[in-house]
Design an enzyme around this catalytic site. Structure first.
Site, PDB file in Angstrom:
ATOM      1  N   LYS B  79     -35.378 -52.896  90.082  1.00 52.34           N
ATOM      2  CA  LYS B  79     -34.084 -53.280  90.670  1.00 52.34           C
ATOM      3  C   LYS B  79     -34.311 -53.762  92.093  1.00 52.34           C
ATOM      4  O   LYS B  79     -35.089 -53.162  92.849  1.00 52.34           O
ATOM      5  CB  LYS B  79     -33.151 -52.063  90.659  1.00 52.34           C
ATOM      6  CG  LYS B  79     -31.712 -52.368  91.094  1.00 52.34           C
ATOM      7  CD  LYS B  79     -30.847 -51.114  90.991  1.00 52.34           C
ATOM      8  CE  LYS B  79     -29.389 -51.353  91.343  1.00 52.34           C
ATOM      9  NZ  LYS B  79     -28.579 -50.127  91.252  1.00 52.34           N
ATOM     10  N   SER B 154     -24.422 -50.799  88.570  1.00 53.54           N
ATOM     11  CA  SER B 154     -24.946 -51.929  89.318  1.00 53.54           C
ATOM     12  C   SER B 154     -26.346 -52.358  88.883  1.00 53.54           C
ATOM     13  O   SER B 154     -26.775 -53.448  89.215  1.00 53.54           O
ATOM     14  CB  SER B 154     -24.992 -51.576  90.805  1.00 53.54           C
ATOM     15  OG  SER B 154     -25.867 -50.485  91.035  1.00 53.54           O
ATOM     16  N   SER B 178     -24.761 -45.920  88.005  1.00 53.26           N
ATOM     17  CA  SER B 178     -25.322 -47.267  87.882  1.00 53.26           C
ATOM     18  C   SER B 178     -26.563 -47.389  87.009  1.00 53.26           C
ATOM     19  O   SER B 178     -27.022 -48.497  86.761  1.00 53.26           O
ATOM     20  CB  SER B 178     -25.645 -47.831  89.262  1.00 53.26           C
ATOM     21  OG  SER B 178     -24.456 -48.135  89.931  1.00 53.26           O
TER      22      SER B 178
END
Lengths: 475, 487
Positions: B79, B154, B178
């Site tokens: 990420k 996210s 997330s």
């Protein structure tokens, strides 16, 4: 009308730990800009602060030396504001649970000893430094970012700039004694903010508190307070008031200048620093630190009185700074007279240091060399006056006093025969002075002695010169 | 290789037996990326050259019989809010769109020490603020099961990368769900570790007291493997907890007879589609496995979202203050003084959702409102924590659906932030309390995956993984997205 001044101080002092408060970067002063930096002290995204335990220890030490209560539970908080040299957009400080609360510093006033109370002592990080270049640009040096500070906040207990000065001096002395800060104001390791206002003692009317920020010498602090004191009184007398504002002191103009009014008081949005876990401070740790505290100024002074048989005044002056006390003790350890050493230090050395704006540790000669000088004077080899000359030389060149005396041929002339020759020569050259003396002008004697000393470049034993001239004039 | 062949465990076997080389593997994955990522848009930055170089080194070492790390030669996607030295880390924000960190996050160091190979950085909601990966400043990631739907957020990029077989595993981060929510939307295993178990050093903070890094994997065993590599005390993170390193593979396969499972009744309200029936099915599955399942209550869960949406933005408003135009290169070109520089840089650099949260957080912390919002929320946080503590006195684990619904359509909730925030309703409690939880696929609704959430007490990752493993084996969820439909 009579007015009472009310002064409270906030002092930021850089702690002399080797590494910064949240990382292992060096705290060393100087260095090329931005060379003492890592992702943590630069606040790079993703970096996290880890509290340096030494900083907590130093904070506790200061608290103990100032008689504060040490918190058993404390935490760090974030103080949010924008400034170009503030790397994270917030400063990690302490808000509602400071490391130390309360405490006091005792100062001497006209009316005797007085306790100035402390509100709190807390630990925090320093910010970077903005350097404004001539072309209007701003350069940023982050070497100082993350250097540990303690902030010491006093109660508004001081009633004159003089008291505030005493407070600052005592505070500096204690911080140096316990070795938590070197308090070098010129390197920014001691900075002071002043809060000041005036009360009309008859009407009880108070002027509005103004704050003077970032005073970087005791001298300017005192001058700034005196200026403000006067300004507040004048305004009160005119029936006006001061405004709530922050001012700065202009050293060249000798006056304070408004920086910003406090109407738009900053909202720092303090909240607990989530990146640093709360700290539990055990009583055991506090006691261990207490035991490690060195002799503090007060105790040292009492010991000096006893051990060296010094008057209280001498002892107080000599122990006002740790390094001065150390210099004195080192000097007398070379078996010289306690009082002679004290006199020379309190007189010549301190005056010289003050004139040159120097610290004891900056002197270019050792206590051993200084002790040698006292010995030469005490042995009568040189006069007191020549002694002072040699001392001046030592300040400038940092040379061994024996060498100076030898090289410059300063050894005192004690030989009566030799002196008499010069006396006779001088009397021959100055018949009018002899006349004056005989006509009752005593000053002539002094003049003649002076002439002899001049001829011998100060080396003649002044006692013998005096004796011989008086004898010859009166015969 | 078929989908289930792409697990860490299987790839490890193939590499060790010499069936494939690491270079083969990296090339294979980049082929897939070239094929699918135009449609999925999971990656922000690719690291092909460096990855191939690393793969060659590892193959060489393997050939020479040298000691290799546990994940030697296995690709991983990261990420893009986790700092990678020398590799762009953007948080999907214009404000640091060209930022290259000079250091690795601790989890990256751990992965590198295990000889895993970073193939790229994945898309996310800007600064991890969002539940759909639509707030990224650069691109909208699509759900590989249906590209008209969001992958969740996210960590949507990390989830989509694994679900579309462009990486065998990936790292995401959680602040309010997330990892688990996108795992649920994309049919993956997603684990949110106990706060303090995995170092946050190098994770670009959203809300420090909630943030935690977690893995996306194809199965539970892989999650245990990744945890073995990334979990552990880190002296660089003051909130990292000092404790013995654990082997999460030990006891993974033990049975769960007699396990006491609680089902918080508050977590069953408002479920959509087949989520409710799948939940009932899951309860039966556990009962079949010999567990005792009971309805129970987490009485303060109704305040979870509000508490979260006060505290997280408060911390975020402070954490994001460092992006002020002074450092990191991105700066408004149009200013007359320092204040304007700050304001314009931030106005131009941050997206709408980030600005919204900065505003909320600043408001909640400001004097006059602090007591009513921030402080109050901290008090409620304690109550919510206490709910979990109390529950774990009685139950070994808690289970619930991970989300109220399956993945929603792209654009569906863009104009309604509150509706968007509701996506985190069943996940935020875990972040507020700091406890660990995993989401694993438990079925489908209209051909979209549904996630089951398994929550444990602090540092009970081994237990959660063990329970999840048993469940996974029992239901044998084998469905995969039909990538043939991806263009």
């Amino acid at each position: 009308m009579s007015y009472k001044t009310i002064i409270g101080l906030e002092i930021h002092s850089e702690l002399s730990t080797n590494s910064k408060i949240f990382c292992s970067c060096t705290t060393e002063y100087g260095g090329d800009p931005n060379t003492h930096c890592c992702p943590i002290c630069l606040g790079l995204p993703g970096s996290l602060p880890v509290l340096n335990e030494k900083v907590v220890e130093y904070g506790i030490k200061a608290g103990l030396a100032f008689n504060s209560n040490i918190a058993n539970h404390t935490k760090m908080d974030r103080k949010n504001y924008y400034y170009p040299d503030l790397v994270k957009g917030y400063q990690i400080s302490q808000y509602d649970k400071p490391l130390c609360e309360g405490g006091y510093i005792e100062v001497d006033t006209e009316n005797g000893k007085k306790k100035i109370n402390l509100t709190r002592i807390h630990i925090e990080e320093d910010t970077g430094k903005s350097i404004h270049s001539k072309d209007g640009g701003t350069l940023l040096d982050y070497n100082r970012a993350g250097v540990p500070l303690i902030e010491i906040v006093s109660e508004p207990d001081m009633n004159s700039p003089e008291e505030a000065k005493q407070f600052l001096e005592k505070l500096k002395s204690v911080l140096q004694y316990i070795e938590v800060s070197d308090c070098k104001m010129e390197e920014g390791s001691l900075r002071c903010d002043v809060n000041i206002n005036i009360v009309d003692e008859e009407t009880g009317k108070k002027s509005t508190i103004t704050e003077i920020k970032n005073l970087n010498s005791f001298k300017s602090a005192v001058k700034a307070m005196e200026f403000e004191q006067k300004r507040h009184i004048e305004l009160l007398e005119k029936g006006e008031d001061t405004v709530r504002e922050t001012r700065r002191y202009d050293d060249l103009k000798g006056e304070t200048i408004s920086m910003r009014t406090k109407e738009d008081a900053s909202d720092y949005r303090y909240f607990p620093e989530p990146d640093i876990v709360d700290m539990e401070i055990s009583n055991e740790w506090i006691e261990n630190i207490r035991k490690s505290l060195p002799e503090l100024p007060e105790d040292k002074m009492n010991r000096f009185i006893k051990q060296y048989d010094l008057p209280e005044y001498d002892a107080e002056v000599l122990t006002a700074s740790k390094n001065l006390a150390l210099f004195y003790e080192d000097t007398v350890s070379h078996s010289v007279d306690f009082k002679t050493a004290s006199n020379l230090i309190m007189g010549d050395i301190l005056r010289r240091l003050k004139d040159e704006d120097m610290e004891v540790e900056d002197m270019r000669f050792s206590s051993k060399e200084f002790a040698d000088l006292i010995k030469i004077i005490d042995s009568g080899k040189i006069s007191n006056k020549i002694g002072k000359k040699v001392l001046r030389e030592m300040f400038e060149e940092g040379k061994d006093p024996n060498k100076i005396v030898k090289e410059k041929g300063l050894i005192q002339i004690n030989d009566e025969g030799e002196i008499e020759k010069i006396v006779d020569e001088t009397l021959d050259e100055n018949p009018e002075s002899i006349e004056d003396y005989k006509n009752g002008k005593d000053r002539a004697l002094g003049f003649l002695v002076g002439q002899v000393m001049k001829k011998t470049r100060g080396k003649a034993n002044p006692g013998i010169v005096n004796k011989l001239i008086s004898k010859k004039l009166n015969s | 290789m078929d989908y289930n062949e792409l697990s860490i465990t299987r790839l490890k076997d193939k590499l060790e037996s010499g069936e494939v080389t690491s270079v083969d593997l990296i090339e294979e994955y980049f082929k897939r990326i070239e094929k699918y990522d135009n449609s999925i848009e999971a990656f922000l930055t690719l690291n092909k050259e460096e990855a191939l170089k690393k793969a060659k080194e590892i193959d060489e070492k393997r050939k020479n019989g040298e000691q290799l790390g546990y994940l030697a030669g296995i690709p991983v996607a990261i990420k893009d809010n986790i700092s990678t030295k020398g590799l762009k880390t953007t948080c999907a924000s214009n404000i640091i769109k060209d930022y290259i960190p000079p250091f690795d996050a601790t989890v990256i160091e751990n992965l590198k020490n295990a000889d895993a190979i970073i193939i790229g950085k994945t898309n996310l909601d800007e600064f991890a603020m969002g539940s759909s990966t639509e707030t990224s400043a650069f691109q909208i990631t699509k759900n590989p099961w249906d590209i008209s739907r969001v992958p969740g957020g996210s960590s949507g990029g990390s989830a989509a990368a694994v679900a579309s077989q462009m990486a065998p595993f990936s790292l995401g981060s959680e602040t309010g769900g997330s990892v688990r929510q996108p795992a649920s939307f994309c049919g993956l295993v997603g684990l949110k570790p106990t706060y303090g178990l995995v170092s946050r050093y190098g994770l670009i903070a959203f809300a420090s007291s909630f943030d935690q890094i977690g893995p996306f994997t194809r199965n539970v065993e892989d999650a245990a493997i990744v945890m073995n590599v990334i979990a552990g005390y880190d002296k660089m993170d003051s909130t990292s907890v000092k404790r013995e390193k654990e082997n999460y593979l030990d006891g993974l396969k033990n049975d769960i007879k007699g396990l006491k499972i609680g089902v918080p009744k508050e977590y069953l309200e408002g479920l959509e589609g087949n989520v409710k029936s799948q939940m009932e099915q899951s309860i039966k599955t556990f009962e079949n496995l010999g567990a005792e399942v009971e309805m129970m209550s987490l009485p303060h869960s109704g305040y979870g979202l509000e508490t979260y949406y006060i505290l997280a933005p408060s911390e975020a408003s402070s954490n994001l203050a460092r992006f002020d135009g002074i450092r990191y290169g991105n700066r408004s070109s149009n200013y007359n003084n320092t204040e304007e520089l700050f304001v314009k840089t931030r106005s131009e650099g941050f997206g709408e959702e980030v600005k919204r949260r900065i505003m909320m957080g600043t408001y909640c912390l400001s004097s006059g409102y602090y007591d009513a919002y921030y402080k109050k929320a901290q008090e409620v946080r304690t109550l919510i924590k206490n709910d979990f503590d109390k529950a774990f006195e009685k139950y070994d684990i808690l289970i619930s659906p991970t989300t109220l619904s399956t993945a929603f359509k792209i654009g569906e909730k863009n104009d309604d932030p509150i509706a968007m925030y509701q996506s985190d309703k069943l996940t935020v409690g875990v972040n507020i309390a700091g406890v660990p939880a995993i989401s694993i696929p438990c079925g489908l609704s209209d051909n979209m995956p549904i996630g089951l959430q398994i929550i444990g007490k602090n540092f009970d990752e081994a237990k959660i993984l063990n329970v999840a493993y048993n469940f996974e084996k029992e239901i044998n969820f084998k469905q995969t997205p039909d990538l043939g439909g991806v263009k």
